[in-house]
Structure formats: structure tokens, C-alpha cells
Enzyme design. Sequence first.
Site, short mmCIF file in Angstrom:
data_model
loop_
_atom_site.label_atom_id
_atom_site.label_comp_id
_atom_site.label_asym_id
_atom_site.label_seq_id
_atom_site.Cartn_x
_atom_site.Cartn_y
_atom_site.Cartn_z
N GLY A 85 40.68 34.04 58.23
CA GLY A 85 41.73 33.91 57.22
C GLY A 85 41.37 32.95 56.11
O GLY A 85 42.24 32.34 55.51
N GLU B 184 42.91 49.20 56.62
CA GLU B 184 43.63 47.96 56.28
C GLU B 184 44.82 48.27 55.37
O GLU B 184 45.91 47.70 55.54
CB GLU B 184 42.66 46.97 55.61
CG GLU B 184 43.31 45.63 55.40
CD GLU B 184 42.33 44.49 55.17
OE1 GLU B 184 41.14 44.63 55.50
OE2 GLU B 184 42.78 43.45 54.67
N TYR C 268 49.53 38.97 47.38
CA TYR C 268 48.41 39.82 46.94
C TYR C 268 48.93 41.17 46.45
O TYR C 268 48.59 41.64 45.36
CB TYR C 268 47.45 40.01 48.11
CG TYR C 268 46.23 40.84 47.80
CD1 TYR C 268 45.05 40.25 47.38
CD2 TYR C 268 46.26 42.23 47.94
CE1 TYR C 268 43.93 41.02 47.11
CE2 TYR C 268 45.15 43.00 47.68
CZ TYR C 268 43.98 42.40 47.27
OH TYR C 268 42.88 43.16 46.99
N SER D 86 36.98 37.80 56.76
CA SER D 86 36.91 37.92 58.22
C SER D 86 37.55 39.24 58.68
O SER D 86 37.12 39.83 59.68
CB SER D 86 37.61 36.74 58.90
OG SER D 86 38.93 36.60 58.44
N GLY E 128 39.48 33.69 53.33
CA GLY E 128 39.11 34.31 52.07
C GLY E 128 37.66 34.73 52.00
O GLY E 128 37.14 35.06 50.94
N HIS F 184 39.68 39.67 42.29
CA HIS F 184 40.81 40.59 42.08
C HIS F 184 40.50 41.71 41.09
O HIS F 184 41.40 42.38 40.61
CB HIS F 184 42.07 39.84 41.64
CG HIS F 184 42.62 38.95 42.73
ND1 HIS F 184 43.59 39.38 43.60
CD2 HIS F 184 42.31 37.69 43.10
CE1 HIS F 184 43.88 38.38 44.46
NE2 HIS F 184 43.10 37.36 44.19
N THR F 185 39.24 41.90 40.76
CA THR F 185 38.88 42.99 39.85
C THR F 185 38.75 44.32 40.58
O THR F 185 38.87 45.38 39.97
CB THR F 185 37.53 42.70 39.16
OG1 THR F 185 36.60 42.30 40.18
CG2 THR F 185 37.66 41.61 38.11
N ASP G 269 35.44 43.74 49.84
CA ASP G 269 35.04 43.13 51.12
C ASP G 269 34.19 44.09 51.95
O ASP G 269 33.12 43.73 52.46
CB ASP G 269 36.27 42.72 51.94
CG ASP G 269 37.15 41.74 51.19
OD1 ASP G 269 36.74 41.27 50.12
OD2 ASP G 269 38.25 41.45 51.69
#
Length: 395
Positions: free
Chosen positions: A134, A172, A234, A139, A136, A47-48, A184
Site C-alpha cells: 500500500g 482490479e 483516485y 504492491s 504506491g 496519473h497520465t 502498474d
Amino acid sequence: MYNHLCASDARTRHLAGQAVESLQSLCGRAPDVVARAPGRLEMLGGHTDYNEGFVAAIAIEQATVVAAARREDAIVRARTDREGGQAEFDLRRLDAGPWGAWWDYVAAVAGELQREGCAPPGADIAIASDVPVGGGVASSAALEVACAIALSTLAGCTVEPEALALLCQRAENDFVGMRCGILDQFACVFGRPDRVMWLDCRTRERRLVEMGAAGLRFVVCDTRKPRELVDSAYNERRQQCERAAGCLGVAALRDVDLRMLEERAHLLDETLLHRARHIVSENERVQAGVAALEAGDVEALGELMNASHVSARDDYEVSCAELEAMRNAALAAPGCHGARLVGAGFGGCVMALVDASTVDEFAAQTAEEYEQETGLTPEIFATRAGDGAGRVRVR
Ligand code: GLA
């Protein structure tokens, strides 16, 4: 045309074979292009990315392969080997979406290419993948990036790797509504065999760090706990970080260190303080982790991964009972140096750093303990740092 050509290893050949066969049964044609994009593991840096911080991540060997053939109309027909079967949508009517389904990622990327002046033609698309869905391990990014390479190639455009990664992230964010960062897509595009990608998510400066310590494997332990409401939780975390940065008077939490956070703690409520502490300490762990990696200090790396998990669980609150059960089982299994949840959290996978020589025992014991504790049957597999996304030569 996207320049990087993937090595034609056995796994890639197998997935490409499946996709090509599936395309054949979908439309009776051979592909005009085949593209491959891997999943990723962030070794450190949870989450950085959307806080303009640092990450250390690998592309994994597991990947999504897309075989695509041009159509003369503006229809995209897409088929996956996974649950969800087949979809069809009109490139002139993308505003009819999103549909809340897997093909949103295909449509999102097509729409973003249109906006960039690289409008793809209609296409028949077949997808084969061995990336847990899904879980993490990105994907979604794998599907986006593979489709972006295939569709831009059909459109006859050249898209540079960094532009491609950013385009997929925008797709996204804007079409699917998940406000993800760049981790990602960058790991998926820029990962390389036996290298860990260090990335500064603000400047996008990156470095490929050699895995100093030989004889290690990353083991992915999928809890098989379906992730629910991940996108909204999120997005809520992201908003909390933005609020915390605002209260602290900085552009992003990247600009805060632990001392500053302590001095200005009174400016934050309890929740925001916890969220900020995770991000600030995690950034420091990424930098320390890269140093440990370069020094071949496996123990230090494992400890940093453990600390990262505890911080994600206690300060960021993105763990759950199944992830805890999996991690406890992993830590008790032979050859494990450290383990943490990966990706957004709230279910999905734990990654463990394990001695290559004990991987089989590790996997068997972890699976047994986890199943006993939760009644769920996990999926556990070892992986290594693999190649980033590219075209696949099939003929
Ligand atoms: C998801 C997002 C990434 C990143 C991770 C957490 O995978 O897509 O951008 O924020 O969660 O590190």
C-alpha cells in the site's frame, strides 16, 4: 504456461525459498509453480495512464513471489507472510466477494481467468514479498500478476504478456473497484534490468530506454503514513479528468497540449482546469524526461521529477504533509538530483534519484530529518531497474 523465466538472483532465491517453505507448512506439499512479479516506480507520468497519455517507469528489484500447488477441489487457500495471515475462498462462489482484504486481488484474478476460458483449479498458495504494501509502488499489481502467472499455469493455459497485464488491470477495475490504468501492470510485466519502460497508454506502444547515466540509484522513501480512502480519491480524480476531457471536446486529456488548454481554459471550472493542467504538463514531462535519460542529462531529469511533484501537489492535489516532509528531507540530503511522490499519492512513498556513491548518507540523513519532523519511522531503501514478472525455477 507463461514463458518468461526470471533470473535466479539472490533476492529471488530468498523470496522463493520463503514462499516454498510457507507452502510446505500450509499444505505439506512442494509447489507445482512458482511465479515472481515486481513492484514499480514511475519516474515520470503520474496519473497520465488513465488519460491515455505517456509514462516512464521501471520494474524494481523488490518483488512478490507466489508458490502454488494444485488442489483437487475448487477451494483456494492463500497465505501471506505479511499482516493478514491466511484466507480461504471457493472458486465457484467468487460473487461472495470482494471482502475488502488482500485476497481480493487473488480472487479477482481467478475470476478474470475464468471469464477468459482459462478457469484455474483449486490451489494452495503461499506468498512472500518485499514490496512495501500500500505504499504506491504497485504492491497490488505485483500480487495480481504473480497470481495470474501461477493460476494460469495451473490451468494449463498460455497467456501472452500483454493479455496478462490487461487481465490483471480488468480484475482490479471490476472486482476490487479501483479504476486503475495500465501503468502498474505493464511496468511489472515489461520492465527489464537497467531499462526504463516508456509506454504510450493509448496505443500501448512501448520502448525500453537504457539508463544512459551510470552511477545512479532510485531510492524509495516510504513515509509509513497509512493511505486512507485512496481508491475513492483516485476514482474521483479519474472522473474529473473524464469531465475535463468532455468539456474540452476531446476523447481524453492526451489529446490536449498546453496551448490548447490555455485557449479553452474558459470551458473548465477552477478544479477541472488544475486537474487538466497536471495531466497535460505531465505528458510533456514524460517525453522530455525520456530525451534527458537518453542524453544522460541527470540534472534535467531531476528537475523534471521535481516539477512533476509540484504539479501533482498543487494542481492534482494528491500529496499530503508526510509526503512533503519526506520530499523536503530528501532534497536536502547529499547526492539527490530530484524527488517526487509515486503512485496514486495521499501517503505512501517518495522516490529520489540519488548518486550511487552517497546512497547510505542520503538514506540516513533523510530518515533522521523525516522522523524528527513527523514522529514517524520511515523505511528507506535503494533499488534499480530490475526484471519483469515471470516464472521462477526452483528445482
Ligand atoms: C496507481 C494506479 C496506476 C496509476 C498510478 C498513478 O498506481 O494503479 O494505474 O494511475 O496510481 O500514476
